[in-house]
Design an enzyme around this catalytic site. Sequence first.
Site, PDB file in Angstrom:
ATOM      1  N   THR A  13      52.759  15.768  50.965  1.00 13.39           N
ATOM      2  CA  THR A  13      54.187  15.514  50.802  1.00 13.39           C
ATOM      3  C   THR A  13      54.940  16.821  51.054  1.00 13.39           C
ATOM      4  O   THR A  13      54.449  17.907  50.747  1.00 13.39           O
ATOM      5  CB  THR A  13      54.514  14.960  49.406  1.00 13.39           C
ATOM      6  OG1 THR A  13      54.241  15.952  48.403  1.00 13.39           O
ATOM      7  CG2 THR A  13      53.705  13.699  49.107  1.00 13.39           C
ATOM      8  N   SER A  17      57.783  21.210  56.874  1.00 13.06           N
ATOM      9  CA  SER A  17      58.183  22.611  57.031  1.00 13.06           C
ATOM     10  C   SER A  17      57.457  23.453  55.987  1.00 13.06           C
ATOM     11  O   SER A  17      56.809  22.926  55.080  1.00 13.06           O
ATOM     12  CB  SER A  17      59.700  22.774  56.873  1.00 13.06           C
ATOM     13  OG  SER A  17      60.097  22.445  55.554  1.00 13.06           O
ATOM     14  N   GLY A  20      53.866  23.191  53.381  1.00 19.79           N
ATOM     15  CA  GLY A  20      53.272  21.914  53.722  1.00 19.79           C
ATOM     16  C   GLY A  20      52.916  21.811  55.187  1.00 19.79           C
ATOM     17  O   GLY A  20      51.847  21.293  55.550  1.00 19.79           O
ATOM     18  N   SER A 138      54.586  27.145  40.878  1.00 15.68           N
ATOM     19  CA  SER A 138      55.374  28.328  41.226  1.00 15.68           C
ATOM     20  C   SER A 138      55.166  29.366  40.133  1.00 15.68           C
ATOM     21  O   SER A 138      54.937  29.012  38.971  1.00 15.68           O
ATOM     22  CB  SER A 138      56.859  27.977  41.315  1.00 15.68           C
ATOM     23  OG  SER A 138      57.655  29.155  41.381  1.00 15.68           O
ATOM     24  N   TYR A 151      64.307  24.233  37.435  1.00 19.08           N
ATOM     25  CA  TYR A 151      63.209  24.396  38.384  1.00 19.08           C
ATOM     26  C   TYR A 151      61.964  24.945  37.689  1.00 19.08           C
ATOM     27  O   TYR A 151      60.862  24.409  37.842  1.00 19.08           O
ATOM     28  CB  TYR A 151      63.645  25.331  39.514  1.00 19.08           C
ATOM     29  CG  TYR A 151      62.558  25.658  40.508  1.00 19.08           C
ATOM     30  CD1 TYR A 151      62.238  24.773  41.528  1.00 19.08           C
ATOM     31  CD2 TYR A 151      61.869  26.860  40.437  1.00 19.08           C
ATOM     32  CE1 TYR A 151      61.239  25.072  42.443  1.00 19.08           C
ATOM     33  CE2 TYR A 151      60.869  27.173  41.353  1.00 19.08           C
ATOM     34  CZ  TYR A 151      60.562  26.275  42.355  1.00 19.08           C
ATOM     35  OH  TYR A 151      59.573  26.581  43.261  1.00 19.08           O
TER      36      TYR A 151
END
Length: 244
Positions: A13, A17, A20, A138, A151
Amino acid sequence: MGMSLQGKVAVITGGSSGIGLEAAKLFVEEGAFVFITGRRQSELDRAISEIGHHVRAVQGDISNSADRQRLYEIVAAEAGYIDVLFANAGVGDVGPIGTITEAHFDHIVGVNFKGTLFSVQEALPLFRDGGSIILTGSIAGAKGFGDLVVYSATKAALRSLARTCTTGLKDRKIRVNLLSPGTTDTPIIAPMPDDMKAGFASLAPAGRLAQAAEIASVALFLASDASSFVTGTEVFADGGAAQV
């Protein structure tokens, strides 16, 4: 043990760009057939031309139930099974505490947490036992970046999801890991102010932003049998940023 994906089917998914796309290229080079998703058909078309072969693009937003259903219906019809899911799609907008709106919250949580969770759950009927699920985390999930409140929280939630899914899928020997990059030079950070990008680069002992291909190579490791005893963990590819 090598990192071949010969004969395997992978779903990526957010594959049009950045990380991925680089992962899709690597997976195909190592023998996989890859399904990629993205929200914009124009970017998917460019990705297909770059990857070249053994790839199928399915336009859609992972936060949308109908789009996810259509993705897996296409995978079922055209491949019949999944060996690797790289749940990589994500969004990130600046939002310090005191400025967060419900729309901001719903957008980021809807993609990064809800969309990822249901991307995993809805893939399971197609998953072959012994497969690999990779979630994109992250360093923000482990650090206290004041401008990235929502986030960061979604990425911390994915750390928990990797643990709980590892336990929940142990009987099927499906491995689940969180791949947590440092700040990577991809389109997702393009809107960030230059001084913020420079600040992220300076956090890492490596002294720079990551390149998407560097993160993709770690995804390949986690997708392959080379990581057969790695599950339930967070793998940082961050130039040391989360460790200092």
